[in-house]
Design a protein around this motif. Structure first.
Motif, PDB file in Angstrom:
ATOM      1  N   LEU A 171       0.856  -1.189   0.000  1.00 42.12           N
ATOM      2  CA  LEU A 171       0.000   0.000   0.000  1.00 42.12           C
ATOM      3  C   LEU A 171       0.889   1.235   0.000  1.00 42.12           C
ATOM      4  N   ARG A 172       0.798   2.013  -1.055  1.00 42.98           N
ATOM      5  CA  ARG A 172       1.672   3.176  -1.243  1.00 42.98           C
ATOM      6  C   ARG A 172       0.752   4.392  -1.354  1.00 42.98           C
ATOM      7  N   LEU A 173       0.598   5.061  -0.214  1.00 43.42           N
ATOM      8  CA  LEU A 173      -0.490   6.039  -0.096  1.00 43.42           C
ATOM      9  C   LEU A 173      -0.033   7.475   0.075  1.00 43.42           C
ATOM     10  N   LEU A 174      -0.752   8.378  -0.539  1.00 44.21           N
ATOM     11  CA  LEU A 174      -0.653   9.779  -0.142  1.00 44.21           C
ATOM     12  C   LEU A 174      -1.725  10.039   0.916  1.00 44.21           C
ATOM     13  N   ASN A 175      -1.354  10.772   1.937  1.00 42.40           N
ATOM     14  CA  ASN A 175      -2.331  11.216   2.951  1.00 42.40           C
ATOM     15  C   ASN A 175      -2.505  12.720   2.785  1.00 42.40           C
ATOM     16  N   HIS A 176      -3.677  13.113   2.381  1.00 48.06           N
ATOM     17  CA  HIS A 176      -3.950  14.560   2.296  1.00 48.06           C
ATOM     18  C   HIS A 176      -4.459  15.017   3.658  1.00 48.06           C
ATOM     19  N   TRP A 177      -3.960  16.132   4.109  1.00 44.05           N
ATOM     20  CA  TRP A 177      -4.489  16.729   5.333  1.00 44.05           C
ATOM     21  C   TRP A 177      -5.414  17.878   4.915  1.00 44.05           C
ATOM     22  N   ASP A 178      -6.370  17.543   4.064  1.00 41.45           N
ATOM     23  CA  ASP A 178      -7.236  18.551   3.444  1.00 41.45           C
ATOM     24  C   ASP A 178      -8.583  18.611   4.166  1.00 41.45           C
ATOM     25  N   ARG A 209     -10.289  18.617 -14.376  1.00 39.31           N
ATOM     26  CA  ARG A 209      -9.296  17.865 -15.153  1.00 39.31           C
ATOM     27  C   ARG A 209      -8.077  17.490 -14.282  1.00 39.31           C
ATOM     28  N   ARG A 210      -7.866  18.316 -13.263  1.00 36.03           N
ATOM     29  CA  ARG A 210      -6.739  18.043 -12.370  1.00 36.03           C
ATOM     30  C   ARG A 210      -6.827  16.679 -11.695  1.00 36.03           C
ATOM     31  N   TYR A 211      -8.047  16.234 -11.441  1.00 34.79           N
ATOM     32  CA  TYR A 211      -8.172  14.953 -10.731  1.00 34.79           C
ATOM     33  C   TYR A 211      -7.511  13.838 -11.544  1.00 34.79           C
ATOM     34  N   GLU A 212      -7.738  13.908 -12.843  1.00 35.07           N
ATOM     35  CA  GLU A 212      -7.169  12.864 -13.689  1.00 35.07           C
ATOM     36  C   GLU A 212      -5.652  13.058 -13.833  1.00 35.07           C
ATOM     37  N   ASP A 213      -5.210  14.296 -13.970  1.00 37.64           N
ATOM     38  CA  ASP A 213      -3.768  14.525 -14.090  1.00 37.64           C
ATOM     39  C   ASP A 213      -3.044  14.137 -12.795  1.00 37.64           C
ATOM     40  N   TYR A 214      -3.727  14.366 -11.693  1.00 40.78           N
ATOM     41  CA  TYR A 214      -3.194  13.942 -10.390  1.00 40.78           C
ATOM     42  C   TYR A 214      -3.052  12.419 -10.360  1.00 40.78           C
ATOM     43  N   ALA A 215      -4.084  11.733 -10.849  1.00 46.63           N
ATOM     44  CA  ALA A 215      -4.051  10.266 -10.854  1.00 46.63           C
ATOM     45  C   ALA A 215      -2.947   9.762 -11.782  1.00 46.63           C
ATOM     46  N   ARG A 216      -2.784  10.407 -12.939  1.00 42.51           N
ATOM     47  CA  ARG A 216      -1.711  10.000 -13.860  1.00 42.51           C
ATOM     48  C   ARG A 216      -0.356  10.136 -13.181  1.00 42.51           C
ATOM     49  N   ALA A 217      -0.157  11.284 -12.520  1.00 43.91           N
ATOM     50  CA  ALA A 217       1.140  11.510 -11.867  1.00 43.91           C
ATOM     51  C   ALA A 217       1.383  10.450 -10.795  1.00 43.91           C
ATOM     52  N   ASN A 218       0.365  10.176 -10.001  1.00 40.62           N
ATOM     53  CA  ASN A 218       0.532   9.167  -8.951  1.00 40.62           C
ATOM     54  C   ASN A 218       0.812   7.791  -9.545  1.00 40.62           C
ATOM     55  N   ALA A 219       0.038   7.422 -10.551  1.00 37.21           N
ATOM     56  CA  ALA A 219       0.229   6.097 -11.144  1.00 37.21           C
ATOM     57  C   ALA A 219       1.628   5.967 -11.726  1.00 37.21           C
ATOM     58  N   SER A 220       2.147   7.070 -12.265  1.00 41.52           N
ATOM     59  CA  SER A 220       3.468   6.999 -12.912  1.00 41.52           C
ATOM     60  C   SER A 220       4.571   6.685 -11.920  1.00 41.52           C
ATOM     61  N   ILE A 221       4.325   6.910 -10.634  1.00 45.59           N
ATOM     62  CA  ILE A 221       5.340   6.604  -9.623  1.00 45.59           C
ATOM     63  C   ILE A 221       4.847   5.508  -8.663  1.00 45.59           C
ATOM     64  N   GLY A 222       3.782   4.845  -9.048  1.00 46.22           N
ATOM     65  CA  GLY A 222       3.363   3.651  -8.311  1.00 46.22           C
ATOM     66  C   GLY A 222       2.473   3.887  -7.108  1.00 46.22           C
ATOM     67  N   ILE A 223       2.011   5.110  -6.892  1.00 52.38           N
ATOM     68  CA  ILE A 223       1.133   5.356  -5.742  1.00 52.38           C
ATOM     69  C   ILE A 223      -0.231   4.715  -6.026  1.00 52.38           C
ATOM     70  N   ASN A 224      -0.719   3.932  -5.083  1.00 54.80           N
ATOM     71  CA  ASN A 224      -1.969   3.196  -5.353  1.00 54.80           C
ATOM     72  C   ASN A 224      -3.064   3.451  -4.313  1.00 54.80           C
ATOM     73  N   GLY A 225      -2.907   4.497  -3.512  1.00 49.78           N
ATOM     74  CA  GLY A 225      -3.960   4.825  -2.557  1.00 49.78           C
ATOM     75  C   GLY A 225      -3.883   6.285  -2.165  1.00 49.78           C
ATOM     76  N   VAL A 226      -5.033   6.853  -1.868  1.00 48.48           N
ATOM     77  CA  VAL A 226      -5.109   8.260  -1.511  1.00 48.48           C
ATOM     78  C   VAL A 226      -6.104   8.433  -0.383  1.00 48.48           C
ATOM     79  N   SER A 227      -5.622   8.914   0.753  1.00 52.28           N
ATOM     80  CA  SER A 227      -6.544   9.270   1.816  1.00 52.28           C
ATOM     81  C   SER A 227      -6.866  10.746   1.608  1.00 52.28           C
TER      82      SER A 227
END
Ligand code: GCV
Length: 716
Positions: A167-174, A201-219
């Motif tokens: 599990l390779r997650l970003l944790n947003h403190w948003d 559109r940012r949501y998808e670009d954000y997902a592309r960036a994360n996928a490109s470095i293997g991040i597979n979860g977002v809190s």
């Protein structure tokens, strides 16, 4: 009127095209500009092993289109059968379109693993990217695109990759009002007000960036949680984001406020052993999974800094976590339960408290609970020793929590590449399982055999055009993903890849940038918290120096608590004669760190209380060495600036200018840190500065009087 509209449309296009290519950092490391050496290999066509590819494979094909159009001016044509020069994509679910003889073997690559290899076809060699899962295949596609962007020839490659951590997650403190706690890049990118109807559109670009470095979860939400996100209207918004992320292999997680049953549905208690409470959470989990079938689970901050939790009812952290875990278990979800806890009563040295609390609970958690531990025992400081819970919890999966946003390292203005900080932690030897028991090997389960492994990074992403508030802070997002995938990866190698993908594939410019990055974190340590000093930042906002603060609501929020400077000595005695925090570490660390002579200089004042006139290994007194570190930090920032200016002509003017201005801010603030700190230490120890040292620009009163009520990113 019609003509006018067309003219305006034409004007808009003329404006949009150059703007789309503006060097504003939006494209992150997915710029896909042709490398200095040219694109080494352009496939003749793309062949997939299935007629009806999954959404994930379709996104991979889209990415290949975006990339090759940008790299070469045209998209790759689709082919029917693998042949000479083709790029072949295969996965277990996308394999049966190939003739039996051409069918790649994708078994045994693991959930997210992939290979890039040569596929011999009757018609010559093709390049094959194969994943067992479609997500694995997608990671392989990004790897190939990154290599191509860096100028590598992917023909003849033999790559076999699999992440070491599940599990390779970003944790947003948003927060739901879009304020980002400890965020320095604008507002939250989640526009809750417009969700679910408008998908930026940012949501998808954000997902592309994360996928490109293997991040597979977002809190998605702050650990200082708002129960509102668990209500039906918000779950609909969350589901809309989950739908955007799903094709990129990214699951959503939410922070669960422990008191939600009381706040949302008026239950009289949130006690985890109460059956109504248990049923409430079970029903909530069912409701969430009905909307988001692949929901990842809950991230929880409980009984810490005012957050509600099981201890409010005399229950343990394990009882609280297990209750939530039971609710998620039928759906395959996990609970990430944070170990960042310290008592409201301040019973002992704060850095000991998480271990004291959690170590006795080892083995008491359900299988789908992961205890999430910050890299150090205090709080994301520029330097701390590794957290003693790593290695100590032999029967509990531990997630490593890193902070990508730079709360304590100069916000987004200071250049501080965190790859080196994280590498230092990950390669630290806990010695618990004998020599070589690194934090990386604890976290990836190699030593513990834990089946569930995780790394989380507190996001530095916001609505700023460049995503992270500064161009260089993009590197920290990138490095986080790379290290979460492979915790033993080299920080320097990651910096080199990032610099080539973002600034220049020309080796000279790239090397200048890499050298700057590699030196940057130590410069920050030098001008902020040298020799093991810690937590000297301004109250609340953590902007700038405030070592003099000694009278807050609780002692362990004050800088004074950590440095304890008096006329004679400075530092926190954590040996047997002091708080004995070293007892939480294994031998030989305990012994080495007990003795000033064998404690590394960089942790000296973390573990010891040392007289100002103590003779250091260098032969200088502690005071002289401390002053030297501050001076070194300031001059290192000056060097960063000189190196950066040398890139004029080698990189674009826009980013050259912006980074240059940020380095000027950093230089000014490094000097502020040095001067304010020295002025304060001198007021305590009464010592003169060593001969030839420049005195602080102002007296101590000047620095003490500075106020920053509007500093960004503040907490509640
Ligand atoms: C989200 C530090 C930060 C807080 C943060 C806390 C945590 O104390 O200053 O803003 O709260 O860590 O990690 O929970």
């Amino acid at each position: 009127m019609r003509f006018r509209a067309m003219a305006l449309a034409a004007l808009a296009t003329a404006l949009i095209v150059p703007l789309a290519q503006a060097e504003d950092g939006y494209r992150l490391w997915l710029r896909y500009t042709a490398p200095a050496s040219g694109v080494a290999f352009t496939p003749s066509n793309i062949v997939t092993g299935c007629d009806d590819p999954s959404p994930t494979i379709r996104k991979s094909l889209d990415e290949l289109d975006i990339a090759f159009e940008s790299l070469t001016g045209s998209k790759l044509p689709r082919g029917e059968a693998p042949g000479q020069g083709a790029l072949v994509l295969a996965s277990a679910a996308c394999n049966d379109g190939f003739a039996q003889t051409d069918r790649p073997d994708v078994s045994g690559l693991g959930q997210d693993g992939y290979t890039i290899s040569t596929l011999a076809t009757g018609d010559g060699d093709a390049v094959l990217i194969a994943g067992q899962s479609d997500a694995g295949l997608m990671y392989g596609v990004f790897d190939l695109l990154m290599r191509t962007s860096r100028g590598e020839d992917v023909r003849g490659l033999s790559v076999e990759e699999a992440p070491s951590v599940d599990l390779r997650l970003l944790n947003h403190w948003d927060n739901l009002d879009r304020h980002v706690e400890r965020g320095y890049a604008g507002q939250s990118i989640w526009n809750w007000h417009l969700l679910p109807d408008f998908l930026d559109r940012r949501y998808e670009d954000y997902a592309r960036a994360n996928a490109s470095i293997g991040i597979n979860g977002v809190s998605l939400t702050n650990v200082n949680a708002d129960a509102t996100v668990l209500t039906p209207p918000y779950l609909e918004k969350v589901a809309a984001l989950a739908d955007v992320f799903r094709p990129y292999g990214i699951k959503v997680y939410l922070t669960a406020r422990f008191s939600a049953p009381m706040e949302l549905d008026g239950l009289p208690t949130a006690d985890p052993v109460n059956e109504d409470v248990q049923e409430w959470w079970q029903a909530k989990a069912d409701e969430i999974y009905a909307r988001i079938p692949d929901f990842g689970g809950f991230l929880v901050k409980a009984n810490s800094e005012g957050q509600p939790g099981p201890q409010d009812y005399g229950r343990s952290h394990a009882e609280g976590a297990n209750m939530l875990a039971d609710a998620l278990e039928p759906h395959g979800g996990v609970v990430m339960w944070r170990a960042f806890v310290y008592s409201a009563e301040e019973p002992e040295d704060r850095v000991k408290q998480a271990y004291t609390e959690f170590k006795p609970l080892d083995g008491a958690f359900r299988d789908n609970v992961i205890v999430q531990v910050k890299n150090g025992p205090l709080d994301f400081q520029p330097r701390e020793p590794f957290h003693p819970l790593f290695g100590a919890m032999e029967d509990t999966p531990l997630a490593l929590e890193l902070q990508v946003t730079k709360e304590y390292l100069g916000f987004s203005t200071h250049l501080a590449y965190l790859g080196t900080l994280w590498e230092e932690v990950l390669s630290a030897d806990t010695y618990v399982y004998g020599q070589g028991s690194t934090v990386a090997k604890v976290v990836d389960g190699a030593l513990t055999g834990e089946p569930l492994t995780a790394i989380a990074g507190v996001s530095n992403i916001g609505s700023d055009r460049n995503w992270t508030g500064s161009h260089f802070d993009q590197a920290n997002w990138y490095a986080f993903g790379r290290l979460a995938w492979n915790p033993e990866a080299s920080a320097e190698r990651i910096a080199r890849d990032w610099a080539a993908l973002t600034f220049s594939t020309g080796p000279e410019a790239r090397d200048v940038i890499v050298d700057m990055m590699m030196a940057s974190r130590e410069a920050v340590v030098n001008y902020m918290t040298p020799l093991g000093l810690t937590h000297l930042m301004g109250t609340g906002h953590h902007y700038g120096p405030a070592p003099w603060v000694d009278d807050l609501g609780r002692a362990d929020w004050t800088p004074y608590y950590y440095h304890r400077a008096t006329k004679d000595a400075i530092g926190f005695d954590r040996t047997q004669t002091g708080s004995n925090a070293i007892a939480q570490y294994a031998e030989p660390l305990r012994e080495n760190w007990s003795d000033i002579a064998t404690t590394p200089d960089e942790l000296l004042l973390w573990f010891h209380r040392v007289p100002w006139d103590h003779e250091m290994k260098s032969g200088r007194t502690l005071w002289e060495a401390l002053v030297d570190h501050y001076d070194r930090g300031v001059s290192q920032v000056g060097e960063l600036k000189v190196h950066w200016q040398s890139l004029e002509g080698a990189i674009d003017r826009e980013r050259l200018r912006e980074v240059s201005a940020y380095l000027d801010i950093q230089a000014k603030e490094a000097r502020w840190w040095r001067d304010a700190s020295l002025a304060y230490w001198m007021s305590v120890n009464g010592l003169d500065l060593p001969a030839g040292t420049e005195p602080p620009a102002h007296d101590l009163g000047y620095y003490k009087a500075l106020e920053f009520p509007n500093a960004p990113g503040q907490g509640e």
